[in-house]
Design an enzyme around this catalytic site. Structure first.
Site, PDB file in Angstrom:
ATOM      1  N   PRO A   1      25.891 -48.461  12.739  1.00  0.00           N
ATOM      2  CG  PRO A   1      23.802 -49.354  13.262  1.00  0.00           C
ATOM      3  CD  PRO A   1      24.912 -49.452  12.277  1.00  0.00           C
TER       4      PRO A   1
ATOM      5  CD  GLU B   1      19.356 -58.321  12.430  1.00  0.00           C
ATOM      6  OE1 GLU B   1      19.543 -57.633  13.441  1.00  0.00           O
ATOM      7  OE2 GLU B   1      18.432 -58.088  11.619  1.00  0.00           O
TER       8      GLU B   1
ATOM      9  NE  ARG C   1      30.944 -30.245   0.771  1.00  0.00           N
ATOM     10  CZ  ARG C   1      30.483 -29.223   0.069  1.00  0.00           C
ATOM     11  NH1 ARG C   1      29.896 -29.424  -1.078  1.00  0.00           N
ATOM     12  NH2 ARG C   1      30.584 -27.992   0.520  1.00  0.00           N
TER      13      ARG C   1
ATOM     14  CG  ASP D   1      30.001 -25.647   2.773  1.00  0.00           C
ATOM     15  OD1 ASP D   1      29.417 -24.720   2.219  1.00  0.00           O
ATOM     16  OD2 ASP D   1      30.397 -26.675   2.199  1.00  0.00           O
TER      17      ASP D   1
HETATM   18  N1  ADE Z   1      24.123 -48.880   8.884  1.00  0.00           N
HETATM   19  C1  ADE Z   1      22.877 -48.895   9.402  1.00  0.00           C
HETATM   20  N2  ADE Z   1      22.636 -47.769  10.071  1.00  0.00           N
HETATM   21  C2  ADE Z   1      23.748 -47.000   9.987  1.00  0.00           C
HETATM   22  C3  ADE Z   1      24.119 -45.735  10.485  1.00  0.00           C
HETATM   23  N3  ADE Z   1      23.287 -44.992  11.211  1.00  0.00           N
HETATM   24  N4  ADE Z   1      25.345 -45.265  10.196  1.00  0.00           N
HETATM   25  C4  ADE Z   1      26.204 -46.010   9.474  1.00  0.00           C
HETATM   26  N5  ADE Z   1      25.909 -47.207   8.984  1.00  0.00           N
HETATM   27  C5  ADE Z   1      24.694 -47.716   9.227  1.00  0.00           C
END
Ligand code: ADE
Length: 228
Positions: free
Chosen positions: A89, A116, A154, A169
């Protein structure tokens, strides 16, 4: 295009890999996917791959040594070391322009985080590209890796039967707008009819109608896409 997916949960992948477009691309030799269990690189009887964080705090951290060893061994499996990507994230947000940039790679090594996250030295040593699939937290990087693979295959010539379809697309190179509405039989259902123009056979007018509908839905839902 070859993917090596490094994960602690290899069993998450066979179902996804056996689905139609992907499975056909693999059978036709257009795409290769190899899933590796990072735990196989962990030392000791218990194959310990995670440990508690220095400084305290919740959860477990994936250890630097087995992860770095795993990546290096997998890279050495072919003459092309490939681009290392971590799904996290904290990464650069995935969108279609990034998919198109990544699609030039012949080989990608996808590192799926869990718990984590990784010891920071995994990132500092391997200098991977860090990619996020959106501003929300998944239980791990596996689903994010599937999203990456799905969007990238793709782009491989020959994977989609009709080359035009990935071009049309929403967000593809030919079109940064949302897609126009589509219809198929029957012509009427519960009082809702297919727009007359689509039955007219006038391809020029149909094209204009589709462009107008694309613009209308993009203005309404994603005006940010029209900013450039
Ligand atoms: N791992 C946990 N959440 C994630 C996300 N939003 N994008 C990529 N990998 C992740």
């Amino acid at each position: 295009m070859r993917f090596d997916i490094l994960t602690l949960f290899p069993d998450m992948f066979p179902g996804y890999l056996s689905q139609s477009i992907l499975n056909k691309s693999i059978e036709r030799g257009l795409v290769e996917i190899h899933v590796h269990n990072m735990r196989d690189w962990a030392e000791g009887r218990h194959h310990k791959i995670d440990d508690t964080p220095y400084g305290g705090g919740p959860g477990m951290i994936l250890m630097v040594e087995p992860v770095v060893n795993c990546v290096r061994d997998v890279q050495a499996m072919t003459s092309e070391p490939g681009t290392v990507i971590v799904t996290t994230p904290r990464g650069q947000r995935l969108d279609q322009p990034l998919v198109e940039e990544l699609a030039v790679n012949k080989r990608m090594i996808l590192l799926c985080g869990r718990y984590e996250g990784f010891d920071q030295r995994v990132i500092d040593i391997l200098k991977p590209l860090e990619v996020s699939i959106g501003d929300y937290i998944l239980n791990g990087g596996e689903v994010a890796s599937m999203v990456l693979v799905d969007s990238l295959v793709r782009m491989v010539p020959g994977v989609l039967g009709d080359e035009q379809s990935s071009w049309d697309d929403s967000f593809s190179r030919g079109n940064r707008m949302l897609e126009y509405p589509q219809y198929t039989r029957p012509r009427e259902f519960e009082g809702e009819s297919v727009p007359e123009i689509l039955l007219s056979g006038n391809h020029g007018k149909i094209e204009l109608w589709r462009q107008a509908k694309s613009l209308e839905i993009t203005k309404k839902r994603r005006s940010d896409l029209l900013e450039d």
